[in-house]
Write a protein that holds these residues in place. Structure first.
Motif, mmCIF file in Angstrom:
data_model
loop_
_atom_site.group_PDB
_atom_site.id
_atom_site.type_symbol
_atom_site.label_atom_id
_atom_site.label_comp_id
_atom_site.label_asym_id
_atom_site.label_seq_id
_atom_site.Cartn_x
_atom_site.Cartn_y
_atom_site.Cartn_z
ATOM 1 N N SER A 10 1.108 -1.466 -0.549
ATOM 2 C CA SER A 10 0.069 -0.173 0.024
ATOM 3 C C SER A 10 0.616 1.093 -0.228
ATOM 4 N N LYS A 11 2.071 1.270 0.603
ATOM 5 C CA LYS A 11 3.284 1.639 0.565
ATOM 6 C C LYS A 11 3.439 2.782 -0.499
ATOM 7 N N ALA A 12 3.884 1.561 -1.808
ATOM 8 C CA ALA A 12 4.494 1.125 -2.123
ATOM 9 C C ALA A 12 3.572 2.136 -3.334
ATOM 10 N N GLY A 20 5.546 8.032 -10.014
ATOM 11 C CA GLY A 20 5.524 8.251 -11.823
ATOM 12 C C GLY A 20 6.189 6.734 -11.994
ATOM 13 N N TRP A 21 6.789 6.052 -10.676
ATOM 14 C CA TRP A 21 7.275 4.688 -10.849
ATOM 15 C C TRP A 21 6.359 3.700 -10.660
ATOM 16 N N PHE A 22 6.370 2.428 -11.485
ATOM 17 C CA PHE A 22 5.074 1.532 -11.136
ATOM 18 C C PHE A 22 5.355 0.976 -9.849
ATOM 19 N N PRO A 23 4.398 1.358 -9.376
ATOM 20 C CA PRO A 23 4.688 0.724 -7.463
ATOM 21 C C PRO A 23 5.476 -1.179 -7.210
ATOM 22 N N THR A 24 4.974 -1.854 -8.505
ATOM 23 C CA THR A 24 5.413 -2.978 -7.969
ATOM 24 C C THR A 24 6.611 -3.150 -8.249
ATOM 25 N N VAL A 25 8.085 -2.163 -9.333
ATOM 26 C CA VAL A 25 8.940 -1.863 -9.045
ATOM 27 C C VAL A 25 9.930 -1.042 -7.830
ATOM 28 N N ILE A 26 8.561 -0.371 -7.502
ATOM 29 C CA ILE A 26 8.765 -0.576 -6.122
ATOM 30 C C ILE A 26 9.227 -0.190 -4.881
ATOM 31 N N ALA A 123 19.103 -7.155 -12.537
ATOM 32 C CA ALA A 123 18.980 -9.002 -12.796
ATOM 33 C C ALA A 123 18.456 -8.955 -11.176
ATOM 34 N N ASN A 124 19.107 -8.648 -10.506
ATOM 35 C CA ASN A 124 17.981 -9.493 -8.578
ATOM 36 C C ASN A 124 17.243 -8.693 -8.547
ATOM 37 N N LEU A 125 16.787 -7.593 -8.868
ATOM 38 C CA LEU A 125 15.555 -6.593 -9.039
ATOM 39 C C LEU A 125 14.339 -7.765 -9.501
ATOM 40 N N ILE A 126 14.744 -7.076 -10.955
ATOM 41 C CA ILE A 126 13.565 -7.958 -12.208
ATOM 42 C C ILE A 126 13.222 -9.530 -11.228
ATOM 43 N N SER A 127 14.472 -10.611 -10.436
ATOM 44 C CA SER A 127 13.472 -11.681 -9.708
ATOM 45 C C SER A 127 12.967 -11.725 -9.070
ATOM 46 N N VAL A 128 13.075 -10.157 -8.057
ATOM 47 C CA VAL A 128 12.076 -9.482 -6.963
ATOM 48 C C VAL A 128 10.934 -10.013 -7.458
ATOM 49 N N LEU A 129 10.933 -8.945 -8.589
ATOM 50 C CA LEU A 129 9.900 -8.736 -8.833
ATOM 51 C C LEU A 129 9.207 -9.675 -9.718
ATOM 52 N N LYS A 130 9.415 -10.453 -10.362
ATOM 53 C CA LYS A 130 8.519 -12.064 -11.265
ATOM 54 C C LYS A 130 8.380 -12.665 -9.549
ATOM 55 N N GLY A 131 9.190 -12.924 -8.470
ATOM 56 C CA GLY A 131 8.570 -13.801 -7.855
ATOM 57 C C GLY A 131 7.248 -12.944 -7.029
ATOM 58 N N ASN A 132 7.883 -11.867 -6.663
ATOM 59 C CA ASN A 132 5.908 -11.167 -6.673
ATOM 60 C C ASN A 132 4.432 -10.881 -6.979
ATOM 61 N N TRP A 133 5.370 -11.050 -8.819
ATOM 62 C CA TRP A 133 3.787 -11.008 -9.485
ATOM 63 C C TRP A 133 3.708 -12.271 -9.038
ATOM 64 N N GLU A 140 -2.485 -2.518 -11.685
ATOM 65 C CA GLU A 140 -3.831 -2.953 -11.091
ATOM 66 C C GLU A 140 -4.487 -2.981 -12.914
ATOM 67 N N GLU A 141 -3.825 -3.001 -13.918
ATOM 68 C CA GLU A 141 -4.135 -3.137 -15.481
ATOM 69 C C GLU A 141 -4.066 -5.030 -15.325
#
Length: 229
Positions: A10-12, A20-26, A123-133, A140-141
């Motif tokens: 929620s904070k992200a 203006g950054w994607f919350p998923t990235v944050i 690469a490490n950040l993308i790995s975390v991102l995909k784990g969150n997916w 939201e879209e």
């Protein structure tokens, strides 16, 4: 220590609305930088993304020392999210991040602008991102698209169930008809053909009464009534 990931999600979203950054990235960046919100830097300095103290900040905001191999100090904030937003707003080199159209592109831009010295940072950040997916932390879209797909699949399943029921009823009707035909093909002597069968046996036209078809008994009955047997 128990971490409420939904709280940080929620904070992200709040931070996303401002920078203006994607919350998923944050969210992924915060997780990576804080060791899933457990780092000493976060707990002591309210520093959520490894921001480094520079002379643009007052001495009162100089936090604990960074690792010896990196040098310098972390920024100490009163609030981690406000500090994160302030840091991005102060550093114009990250202004191009919000112009990127996808999460992966934003991450690559953050790394290219020098957020971290680690060459594997993106690469490490993308790995975390995909784990969150996989845990449902998506845009939201994307969430709306997923819901629409689920609705379409539910409708498809409902239609298939209806078709299956129709096919099942048709099959049952065919089976019933086949059973009737089988019974008619080999049946005991019906009452209305009993006299005709007796005459046919006496005339040695048939050897046994049972086992004939419906049409067979009907033919014998016609011959009997015509006086032919």
């Amino acid at each position: 220590m128990s971490v409420d990931k939904n709280y940080w999600w929620s904070k992200a979203k709040e931070a996303s609305a401002l920078v203006g950054w994607f919350p998923t990235v944050i969210l992924a960046q915060w997780q990576l930088e804080t060791g899933a919100f457990t780092s000493n830097n976060l707990l002591v300095n309210n520093n959520i993304a490894g921001q480094t103290w520079t002379a643009q900040y007052p001495e009162s905001m100089k936090g604990t020392a960074r690792p010896a191999k990196e040098g310098g100090y972390y920024v100490r904030y009163d609030d981690p999210v406000e500090g994160y937003i302030d840091f991005i707003s102060r550093n114009s080199r990250y202004k191009g991040v919000c112009q990127k159209q996808t999460e992966i592109e934003q991450i690559q831009e953050i790394a290219a602008c020098g957020w971290a010295a680690d060459k594997n940072y993106a690469a490490n950040l993308i790995s975390v991102l995909k784990g969150n997916w996989s845990q449902g932390f998506i845009l939201e879209e994307d969430d709306e698209m997923l819901k629409e797909q689920v609705t379409q699949l539910e409708s498809l399943v409902e239609n298939l169930q209806g078709q299956c029921q129709t096919l099942l009823k048709t099959a049952e009707a065919h089976i019933e008809k086949i059973n009737v035909l089988e019974k008619q093909a080999s049946m005991p002597v019906p009452d209305w053909a009993a006299e005709a069968v007796k005459k046919a046996i006496k005339a040695q036209l048939i050897e046994k009464p049972d086992g004939g078809s419906y049409d067979f008994y009907r033919l014998l009955t016609v011959l009997y009534r015509k006086g032919l047997i």
